[in-house]
Design a protein around this motif. Structure first.
Motif, PDB file in Angstrom:
ATOM      1  N   VAL A   1       0.767  -1.262   0.302  1.00 45.73           N
ATOM      2  CA  VAL A   1      -0.187  -0.117  -0.152  1.00 45.73           C
ATOM      3  C   VAL A   1       0.912   1.236   0.103  1.00 45.73           C
ATOM      4  CG1 VAL A   1      -1.819  -0.873   1.262  1.00 45.73           C
ATOM      5  CG2 VAL A   1       0.022  -0.127   2.151  1.00 45.73           C
ATOM      6  N   VAL A   2       2.211   0.663  -0.065  1.00 41.17           N
ATOM      7  CA  VAL A   2       3.045   2.326   0.525  1.00 41.17           C
ATOM      8  C   VAL A   2       3.241   2.943  -1.440  1.00 41.17           C
ATOM      9  CG1 VAL A   2       5.747   3.032   0.477  1.00 41.17           C
ATOM     10  CG2 VAL A   2       4.309   1.371   2.248  1.00 41.17           C
ATOM     11  N   THR A   3       2.638   3.903  -1.423  1.00 36.94           N
ATOM     12  CA  THR A   3       3.488   4.625  -3.021  1.00 36.94           C
ATOM     13  C   THR A   3       4.417   4.527  -2.928  1.00 36.94           C
ATOM     14  OG1 THR A   3       2.524   6.691  -1.799  1.00 36.94           O
ATOM     15  CG2 THR A   3       0.818   4.748  -2.894  1.00 36.94           C
ATOM     16  N   ARG A   4       5.187   5.505  -1.653  1.00 37.72           N
ATOM     17  CA  ARG A   4       6.021   6.484  -2.269  1.00 37.72           C
ATOM     18  C   ARG A   4       7.852   5.801  -0.668  1.00 37.72           C
ATOM     19  NH1 ARG A   4       6.672  12.834  -2.363  1.00 37.72           N
ATOM     20  NH2 ARG A   4       8.625  12.832  -2.333  1.00 37.72           N
ATOM     21  N   LEU A   5       8.159   5.501  -1.563  1.00 38.23           N
ATOM     22  CA  LEU A   5       9.311   5.347  -0.354  1.00 38.23           C
ATOM     23  C   LEU A   5      10.546   6.304  -0.282  1.00 38.23           C
ATOM     24  CD1 LEU A   5       9.750   2.933   1.610  1.00 38.23           C
ATOM     25  CD2 LEU A   5      11.549   1.719  -0.377  1.00 38.23           C
ATOM     26  N   LEU A   6      10.486   6.530   1.112  1.00 36.90           N
ATOM     27  CA  LEU A   6      11.648   7.753   1.504  1.00 36.90           C
ATOM     28  C   LEU A   6      12.853   6.444   2.418  1.00 36.90           C
ATOM     29  CD1 LEU A   6      10.705  10.723   2.429  1.00 36.90           C
ATOM     30  CD2 LEU A   6      11.429  10.550   0.575  1.00 36.90           C
ATOM     31  N   LEU A   7      14.151   6.615   1.067  1.00 29.41           N
ATOM     32  CA  LEU A   7      15.547   5.457   2.012  1.00 29.41           C
ATOM     33  C   LEU A   7      16.158   6.592   2.945  1.00 29.41           C
ATOM     34  CD1 LEU A   7      16.379   3.068   3.038  1.00 29.41           C
ATOM     35  CD2 LEU A   7      17.702   3.019   0.991  1.00 29.41           C
ATOM     36  N   VAL A   8      16.501   6.969   4.602  1.00 29.74           N
ATOM     37  CA  VAL A   8      17.200   8.005   5.418  1.00 29.74           C
ATOM     38  C   VAL A   8      18.200   7.806   6.045  1.00 29.74           C
ATOM     39  CG1 VAL A   8      17.053  10.012   6.746  1.00 29.74           C
ATOM     40  CG2 VAL A   8      14.697   9.299   5.380  1.00 29.74           C
TER      41      VAL A   8
END
Lengths: 243, 266
Positions: free
Chosen positions: A212-219
Motif C-alpha cells: 500500500v506504500v505509494t512512495r518510499l524514502l530511504l534515510v
C-alpha cells in the motif's frame, strides 16, 4: 479533511538540516514535497534519521537550516492540517489508570481545541476510532491492563480520533501481531483512498504495508532514495533497511 | 465546635482548600512535577515575610510571590535555561532563603510565624474566606473549562503540540493554579505542608481509581475528607491543623498503597 486536487504539498521540506545538541548532524539537506493523499514509507537504519525527519516535519524539532511546511504553513500554526501522531514507543507516564476511551478522547484536541467539553459528535468519533482498531469491548478498561499490542492499537485510535488530514506513525507495528499489522495496513490504505489522508509511516519493517506504500524514502543521514518502492535499486535493498 | 465563628470560617475555607489542592495537585502529580507545590510553598513563605516587613496583607504578598515563582519556573524550563528540577531548585531555595532574611529583617522570627508555616485554625478571617472562595471558584472554573486540554497535554505533551494546542500556555495555567492553591491554602495547612495536601490525596486516589477522571474525583474527596477530619481532630486535641490534616491524608495514602500496590492497581 483533504480537498482533492489541491496542489499545495501536504509536507514540504526544503534544504532541512538538523543536529541534536552537542551531536553530529542527524539529518542533512533534506528536500522533499509529499503530495496529499500519498502513503509515504520512511525507511532506514537505526540512527539514520528517519524519526528525526518525521519530528522535523511535524514541528517537534526546529531545523538548523531550511524550511518545513505542512499544507503550505509552518507546523503548529493556525489553519494548518489536522495531524494524528503516533510517537515511537508510545506509552503513558501518568500514574493513574487511564482508560482506552480517555486516551483516545485526547486525540480530539486537534479537532475541538482545548476549551470546553466534548460534544456528541466528538464522542461518536472517539467510539468509531476505538471500533476501528477493534477495542470496542475494552473501551473503558485501563490501558495498562492491556497487552502491548492492544495498547499500541489504542494509541493508533487516538491518532485516528483527530480525523487527520495527515497521519504520522512512528514504528506503529512495534509489539503488534501479524494479523493486526495486516488490519492496520488495510485501515491506512482505506483512509488514504477514501478520505485522501496523507500517511507518513516510519518503520524498519514494511512487510505488512509494502503493497500500500505509494512512495518510499530511504534515510541514512540524508535522503538517499526517494521514489516508488519498485524503483529501489538492488544495492539499497538491504533487509536491515527495507523489508 | 461549630458554634465558634473561627471554626465555621476554618471549615468553610478548609472545604475549598481540601477540594482544590488535590484537584490542582492531580495535574502536578500526573506530570511528575509533584515537588512544584513544595517550591511554590517556600516562595509563599518569602511572600508572607515580605508582607510582614511591609505591613500589608501576607496572604496577598504570598499569592504574588507564588504566582511570580510559578511563572519563573515555567519560563526557565521552557526556554531551556535550566532543566525542570534545576529551575525548581533555584526557585525553591531562593524562596526559603529570602523568607528567612525578610522575616529576620522584620524582627518576626518568632512563634507567630508558625501560623503561616504550619497553619492555624484561629487565623482564618472572613476577608480571607471571601478571597479563598473567589480564587477557588476561579480555579475550579478554569479546570472545568480547560479540562480536556489540561488532560491531553498531561497525557501526551508532544501529541498535543502536533495537534496545534498551545501547550506552553496550558502548562502556565497549571503553574498559576498551583500558585493560587498554595496562596489560599496556607491559612489552613501552612506554606510548608500545602504541597502534601496537593499530592497525598492524589497518590491515594491513583491506587483506588479505575480511570483518570475517577482519580481526579477521588483525590478531591480524599482531600476534603482529610481537611474536615483533620480540623476536627485539631480542634479537640489542640493540635496544629496543617500537620493533623496532612497526617490524615498520609494515613489514607498509606492504607491505599499497602492495600493496592502500584503493580497490582487496576
Amino acid at each position: 479533511m483533504h480537498v482533492t486536487g489541491d496542489t499545495v504539498p501536504a509536507v514540504m521540506l526544503d534544504g532541512v538540516s538538523f543536529a541534536y545538541p552537542g551531536g553530529p548532524a542527524a539529518l542533512e539537506d533534506a528536500t522533499l514535497a509529499v503530495e496529499r493523499g500519498s502513503f509515504v514509507g520512511i525507511a532506514g537504519p537505526n540512527g539514520g534519521g528517519k524519526t528525526t525527519l518525521l519530528r522535523l516535519a511535524l514541528g517537534l524539532e526546529r531545523p538548523a537550516t531550511g524550511t518545513v511546511l505542512l499544507h503550505g504553513r509552518p507546523p503548529g500554526t493556525r489553519g494548518g492540517p489536522r495531524v494524528g501522531y503516533l510517537p515511537q514507543r508510545a506509552h503513558l507516564t501518568a500514574g493513574s489508570p487511564v482508560t482506552v476511551r480517555e486516551i483516545v478522547s485526547a486525540g480530539r484536541l486537534a479537532v475541538r481545541g482545548a476549551f470546553g467539553p466534548l460534544r456528541a459528535v466528538d464522542r461518536a468519533a472517539v467510539a468509531a476510532a476505538i471500533e476501528r482498531v477493534g477495542l470496542a469491548e475494552r473501551a473503558d478498561v485501563p490501558l495498562r491492563t492491556l497487552s502491548g499490542g492492544m495498547q499500541q492499537r489504542a494509541f493508533i485510535a487516538k491518532a485516528l480520533a483527530a480525523e487527520p488530514a495527515l497521519l504520522a506513525l512512528d514504528e506503529p507495528t512495534t509489539g503488534v501481531d501479524a494479523a493486526s499489522q495486516e488490519t492496520l495496513a488495510a485501515l491506512l490504505d482505506e483512509l488514504r483512498r477514501e478520505l485522501g489522508v496523507t500517511v507518513l509511516y516510519v518503520s524498519h519493517e514494511f512487510g505488512a504495508v509494502e503493497h500500500v506504500v505509494t512512495r518510499l524514502l530511504l534515510v541514512r543521514g540524508r535522503i538517499t532514495f526517494d521514489g516508488l518502492p519498485s524503483e529501489l535499486p538492488g544495492h539499497l535493498h538491504d533487509p536491515s533497511h527495507v523489508h | 465546635m461549630l458554634r465558634f465563628e473561627f471554626m465555621r470560617l476554618a471549615f468553610a475555607a478548609g472545604a475549598v482548600v481540601g477540594l482544590l489542592a488535590p484537584a490542582v495537585g492531580f495535574f502536578l502529580v500526573e506530570r511528575r512535577a509533584a515537588l512544584v507545590g513544595d517550591g511554590l510553598g517556600h516562595l509563599a513563605f518569602a511572600g508572607v515575610a515580605a508582607g510582614t516587613l511591609l505591613g500589608i496583607s501576607p496572604v496577598g504578598t504570598a499569592l504574588v510571590f507564588a504566582v511570580a515563582g510559578a511563572l519563573a519556573i515555567q519560563w526557565l524550563g521552557t526556554r531551556r535555561h535550566a532543566a525542570g528540577d534545576q529551575a525548581l531548585a533555584l526557585v525553591f531555595y531562593t524562596g526559603i532563603a529570602l523568607g528567612v532574611v525578610l522575616v529576620s529583617a522584620a524582627g518576626r522570627l518568632d512563634a507567630g510565624l508558625f501560623a503561616f508555616l504550619f497553619g492555624s485554625i484561629l487565623t482564618v478571617e472572613s476577608s480571607d474566606l471571601w478571597l479563598i472562595l473567589a480564587l477557588g471558584g476561579v480555579a475550579f472554573l478554569a479546570i472545568g473549562l480547560l479540562w480536556r486540554g489540561l488532560v491531553a497535554t498531561t497525557l501526551d505533551p508532544e501529541g498535543s503540540r502536533v495537534a496545534g494546542a498551545r501547550v506552553a500556555a496550558l502548562d502556565t495555567v497549571v503553574a498559576v493554579l498551583a500558585a493560587l492553591t498554595v496562596g489560599i491554602s496556607m491559612r489552613i495547612v501552612g506554606v510548608l505542608l500545602v504541597a502534601a495536601l496537593m499530592t497525598l490525596p492524589v497518590i491515594a486516589a491513583q491506587r483506588l481509581a479505575w480511570s483518570l477522571s475517577s482519580t481526579f474525583g477521588l483525590a478531591a474527596l480524599v482531600g476534603l475528607g482529610s481537611v474536615l477530619v483533620g480540623l476536627t481532630i485539631s480542634y479537640y486535641a489542640d493540635l496544629p491543623p496543617g500537620g493533623t490534616i496532612v497526617l490524615v491524608a498520609a494515613a489514607v495514602a498509606l492504607v491505599a498503597t499497602v492495600a493496592r500496590p502500584v503493580g497490582r492497581a487496576r
